[in-house]
Design a protein around this motif. Structure first.
Motif, PDB file in Angstrom:
ATOM      1  N   GLN A   1     -15.040 -11.312   3.187  1.00  0.00           N
ATOM      2  CA  GLN A   1     -14.454 -11.304   4.529  1.00  0.00           C
ATOM      3  C   GLN A   1     -13.730  -9.976   4.765  1.00  0.00           C
ATOM      4  O   GLN A   1     -13.079  -9.442   3.862  1.00  0.00           O
ATOM      5  CB  GLN A   1     -13.485 -12.467   4.691  1.00  0.00           C
ATOM      6  CG  GLN A   1     -14.154 -13.810   4.623  1.00  0.00           C
ATOM      7  CD  GLN A   1     -13.167 -14.947   4.670  1.00  0.00           C
ATOM      8  OE1 GLN A   1     -12.047 -14.807   5.128  1.00  0.00           O
ATOM      9  NE2 GLN A   1     -13.584 -16.089   4.167  1.00  0.00           N
ATOM     10  N   ARG A   2     -13.867  -9.489   5.982  1.00  0.00           N
ATOM     11  CA  ARG A   2     -13.259  -8.203   6.323  1.00  0.00           C
ATOM     12  C   ARG A   2     -11.767  -8.214   6.011  1.00  0.00           C
ATOM     13  O   ARG A   2     -11.080  -9.181   6.301  1.00  0.00           O
ATOM     14  CB  ARG A   2     -13.489  -7.903   7.795  1.00  0.00           C
ATOM     15  CG  ARG A   2     -13.030  -6.516   8.145  1.00  0.00           C
ATOM     16  CD  ARG A   2     -13.497  -6.104   9.488  1.00  0.00           C
ATOM     17  NE  ARG A   2     -13.168  -4.693   9.648  1.00  0.00           N
ATOM     18  CZ  ARG A   2     -13.197  -4.067  10.783  1.00  0.00           C
ATOM     19  NH1 ARG A   2     -13.565  -4.692  11.870  1.00  0.00           N
ATOM     20  NH2 ARG A   2     -12.871  -2.797  10.841  1.00  0.00           N
ATOM     21  N   TRP A   3     -11.271  -7.140   5.439  1.00  0.00           N
ATOM     22  CA  TRP A   3      -9.876  -6.862   5.106  1.00  0.00           C
ATOM     23  C   TRP A   3      -9.395  -7.518   3.815  1.00  0.00           C
ATOM     24  O   TRP A   3      -8.329  -7.162   3.334  1.00  0.00           O
ATOM     25  CB  TRP A   3      -8.920  -7.227   6.249  1.00  0.00           C
ATOM     26  CG  TRP A   3      -9.196  -6.468   7.495  1.00  0.00           C
ATOM     27  CD1 TRP A   3      -9.685  -6.988   8.660  1.00  0.00           C
ATOM     28  CD2 TRP A   3      -8.993  -5.082   7.727  1.00  0.00           C
ATOM     29  NE1 TRP A   3      -9.819  -5.996   9.599  1.00  0.00           N
ATOM     30  CE2 TRP A   3      -9.393  -4.805   9.049  1.00  0.00           C
ATOM     31  CE3 TRP A   3      -8.531  -4.036   6.938  1.00  0.00           C
ATOM     32  CZ2 TRP A   3      -9.339  -3.537   9.592  1.00  0.00           C
ATOM     33  CZ3 TRP A   3      -8.474  -2.770   7.491  1.00  0.00           C
ATOM     34  CH2 TRP A   3      -8.874  -2.534   8.806  1.00  0.00           C
ATOM     35  N   MET A   4     -10.141  -8.451   3.233  1.00  0.00           N
ATOM     36  CA  MET A   4      -9.650  -9.138   2.029  1.00  0.00           C
ATOM     37  C   MET A   4      -9.458  -8.164   0.869  1.00  0.00           C
ATOM     38  O   MET A   4      -8.408  -8.167   0.222  1.00  0.00           O
ATOM     39  CB  MET A   4     -10.600 -10.258   1.607  1.00  0.00           C
ATOM     40  CG  MET A   4     -10.588 -11.436   2.527  1.00  0.00           C
ATOM     41  SD  MET A   4      -8.973 -12.247   2.556  1.00  0.00           S
ATOM     42  CE  MET A   4      -9.443 -13.806   3.253  1.00  0.00           C
ATOM     43  N   LEU A   5     -10.455  -7.350   0.597  1.00  0.00           N
ATOM     44  CA  LEU A   5     -10.334  -6.416  -0.522  1.00  0.00           C
ATOM     45  C   LEU A   5      -9.223  -5.404  -0.274  1.00  0.00           C
ATOM     46  O   LEU A   5      -8.505  -5.022  -1.204  1.00  0.00           O
ATOM     47  CB  LEU A   5     -11.658  -5.697  -0.781  1.00  0.00           C
ATOM     48  CG  LEU A   5     -12.768  -6.565  -1.347  1.00  0.00           C
ATOM     49  CD1 LEU A   5     -14.059  -5.768  -1.444  1.00  0.00           C
ATOM     50  CD2 LEU A   5     -12.391  -7.139  -2.697  1.00  0.00           C
ATOM     51  N   ARG A   6      -9.048  -5.008   0.975  1.00  0.00           N
ATOM     52  CA  ARG A   6      -7.988  -4.045   1.295  1.00  0.00           C
ATOM     53  C   ARG A   6      -6.611  -4.654   1.042  1.00  0.00           C
ATOM     54  O   ARG A   6      -5.710  -3.977   0.520  1.00  0.00           O
ATOM     55  CB  ARG A   6      -8.130  -3.587   2.747  1.00  0.00           C
ATOM     56  CG  ARG A   6      -7.073  -2.622   3.203  1.00  0.00           C
ATOM     57  CD  ARG A   6      -7.202  -1.256   2.488  1.00  0.00           C
ATOM     58  NE  ARG A   6      -6.145  -0.356   2.883  1.00  0.00           N
ATOM     59  CZ  ARG A   6      -6.213   0.468   3.925  1.00  0.00           C
ATOM     60  NH1 ARG A   6      -7.307   0.522   4.668  1.00  0.00           N
ATOM     61  NH2 ARG A   6      -5.198   1.245   4.207  1.00  0.00           N
ATOM     62  N   VAL A   7      -6.415  -5.915   1.400  1.00  0.00           N
ATOM     63  CA  VAL A   7      -5.131  -6.582   1.140  1.00  0.00           C
ATOM     64  C   VAL A   7      -4.866  -6.606  -0.363  1.00  0.00           C
ATOM     65  O   VAL A   7      -3.771  -6.264  -0.817  1.00  0.00           O
ATOM     66  CB  VAL A   7      -5.105  -8.012   1.721  1.00  0.00           C
ATOM     67  CG1 VAL A   7      -3.860  -8.764   1.265  1.00  0.00           C
ATOM     68  CG2 VAL A   7      -5.184  -7.976   3.245  1.00  0.00           C
ATOM     69  N   ILE A   8      -5.869  -6.978  -1.135  1.00  0.00           N
ATOM     70  CA  ILE A   8      -5.710  -7.029  -2.591  1.00  0.00           C
ATOM     71  C   ILE A   8      -5.408  -5.636  -3.136  1.00  0.00           C
ATOM     72  O   ILE A   8      -4.535  -5.461  -3.986  1.00  0.00           O
ATOM     73  CB  ILE A   8      -6.962  -7.644  -3.249  1.00  0.00           C
ATOM     74  CG1 ILE A   8      -7.086  -9.110  -2.823  1.00  0.00           C
ATOM     75  CG2 ILE A   8      -6.909  -7.515  -4.765  1.00  0.00           C
ATOM     76  CD1 ILE A   8      -8.428  -9.722  -3.112  1.00  0.00           C
ATOM     77  N   TRP A   9      -6.100  -4.629  -2.621  1.00  0.00           N
ATOM     78  CA  TRP A   9      -5.872  -3.235  -3.026  1.00  0.00           C
ATOM     79  C   TRP A   9      -4.426  -2.832  -2.775  1.00  0.00           C
ATOM     80  O   TRP A   9      -3.775  -2.235  -3.625  1.00  0.00           O
ATOM     81  CB  TRP A   9      -6.826  -2.331  -2.264  1.00  0.00           C
ATOM     82  CG  TRP A   9      -6.514  -0.875  -2.350  1.00  0.00           C
ATOM     83  CD1 TRP A   9      -5.884  -0.125  -1.398  1.00  0.00           C
ATOM     84  CD2 TRP A   9      -6.782   0.012  -3.424  1.00  0.00           C
ATOM     85  NE1 TRP A   9      -5.762   1.180  -1.820  1.00  0.00           N
ATOM     86  CE2 TRP A   9      -6.307   1.290  -3.067  1.00  0.00           C
ATOM     87  CE3 TRP A   9      -7.398  -0.145  -4.665  1.00  0.00           C
ATOM     88  CZ2 TRP A   9      -6.419   2.389  -3.895  1.00  0.00           C
ATOM     89  CZ3 TRP A   9      -7.498   0.958  -5.485  1.00  0.00           C
ATOM     90  CH2 TRP A   9      -7.021   2.200  -5.104  1.00  0.00           C
ATOM     91  N   GLU A  10      -3.915  -3.142  -1.608  1.00  0.00           N
ATOM     92  CA  GLU A  10      -2.550  -2.737  -1.250  1.00  0.00           C
ATOM     93  C   GLU A  10      -1.497  -3.493  -2.055  1.00  0.00           C
ATOM     94  O   GLU A  10      -0.422  -2.966  -2.333  1.00  0.00           O
ATOM     95  CB  GLU A  10      -2.306  -2.914   0.245  1.00  0.00           C
ATOM     96  CG  GLU A  10      -3.159  -2.029   1.131  1.00  0.00           C
ATOM     97  CD  GLU A  10      -2.915  -0.537   0.955  1.00  0.00           C
ATOM     98  OE1 GLU A  10      -1.906  -0.134   0.351  1.00  0.00           O
ATOM     99  OE2 GLU A  10      -3.766   0.248   1.431  1.00  0.00           O
ATOM    100  N   LEU A  11      -1.789  -4.731  -2.435  1.00  0.00           N
ATOM    101  CA  LEU A  11      -0.823  -5.534  -3.195  1.00  0.00           C
ATOM    102  C   LEU A  11      -0.926  -5.315  -4.703  1.00  0.00           C
ATOM    103  O   LEU A  11      -0.045  -5.736  -5.448  1.00  0.00           O
ATOM    104  CB  LEU A  11      -0.998  -7.022  -2.881  1.00  0.00           C
ATOM    105  CG  LEU A  11      -0.616  -7.453  -1.472  1.00  0.00           C
ATOM    106  CD1 LEU A  11      -0.933  -8.927  -1.269  1.00  0.00           C
ATOM    107  CD2 LEU A  11       0.862  -7.177  -1.200  1.00  0.00           C
ATOM    108  N   GLU A  12      -1.984  -4.655  -5.147  1.00  0.00           N
ATOM    109  CA  GLU A  12      -2.200  -4.479  -6.588  1.00  0.00           C
ATOM    110  C   GLU A  12      -1.039  -3.787  -7.288  1.00  0.00           C
ATOM    111  O   GLU A  12      -0.617  -4.224  -8.364  1.00  0.00           O
ATOM    112  CB  GLU A  12      -3.525  -3.741  -6.820  1.00  0.00           C
ATOM    113  CG  GLU A  12      -4.164  -4.031  -8.157  1.00  0.00           C
ATOM    114  CD  GLU A  12      -3.666  -3.106  -9.240  1.00  0.00           C
ATOM    115  OE1 GLU A  12      -3.598  -3.550 -10.399  1.00  0.00           O
ATOM    116  OE2 GLU A  12      -3.330  -1.956  -8.937  1.00  0.00           O
ATOM    117  N   PRO A  13      -0.422  -2.754  -6.702  1.00  0.00           N
ATOM    118  CA  PRO A  13       0.703  -2.111  -7.402  1.00  0.00           C
ATOM    119  C   PRO A  13       1.972  -2.959  -7.439  1.00  0.00           C
ATOM    120  O   PRO A  13       2.816  -2.763  -8.310  1.00  0.00           O
ATOM    121  CB  PRO A  13       0.953  -0.836  -6.608  1.00  0.00           C
ATOM    122  CG  PRO A  13      -0.256  -0.614  -5.782  1.00  0.00           C
ATOM    123  CD  PRO A  13      -0.841  -1.964  -5.541  1.00  0.00           C
TER     124      PRO A  13
END
Length: 95
Positions: free
Chosen positions: A6-18
């Protein structure tokens, strides 16, 4: 995989990873993702057990989410390496 597609899911995970982020900071980092879309995506990630909403209202990856972020790191490295080299037509720039 349906969740991650789903659009934006990977980006959210990327931003929260740190580490954890509040909604406003996460929204700022997400660029052109609307607040309503981000809210829906976060709700779905919380429901799936990938993200948790902390008492201070920040969002953080769960243990499962952290493992997912770790598993995705090679994909992110690949995308950083090839960003700008691949064109929109599916080819690549040989330079």
């Amino acid at each position: 995989m349906d969740l991650l597609g789903q659009r934006w899911m990977l980006r959210v995970i990327w931003e929260l990873e740190p580490g954890p982020l509040g909604f406003l900071e996460l929204r700022r980092r997400m660029g052109n993702c609307s607040s309503s879309m981000l809210s829906v995506r976060l709700q779905r990630l919380v429901e799936s057990g990938v993200v948790e909403k902390k008492p201070d209202k920040s969002y953080e990856l769960t243990v499962a989410g952290g493992e997912l972020g770790y598993a995705l790191q090679p994909v992110w490295r690949w995308s950083e390496r090839w960003a700008g080299s691949l064109d929109g037509a599916g080819g690549y720039d040989e330079t």
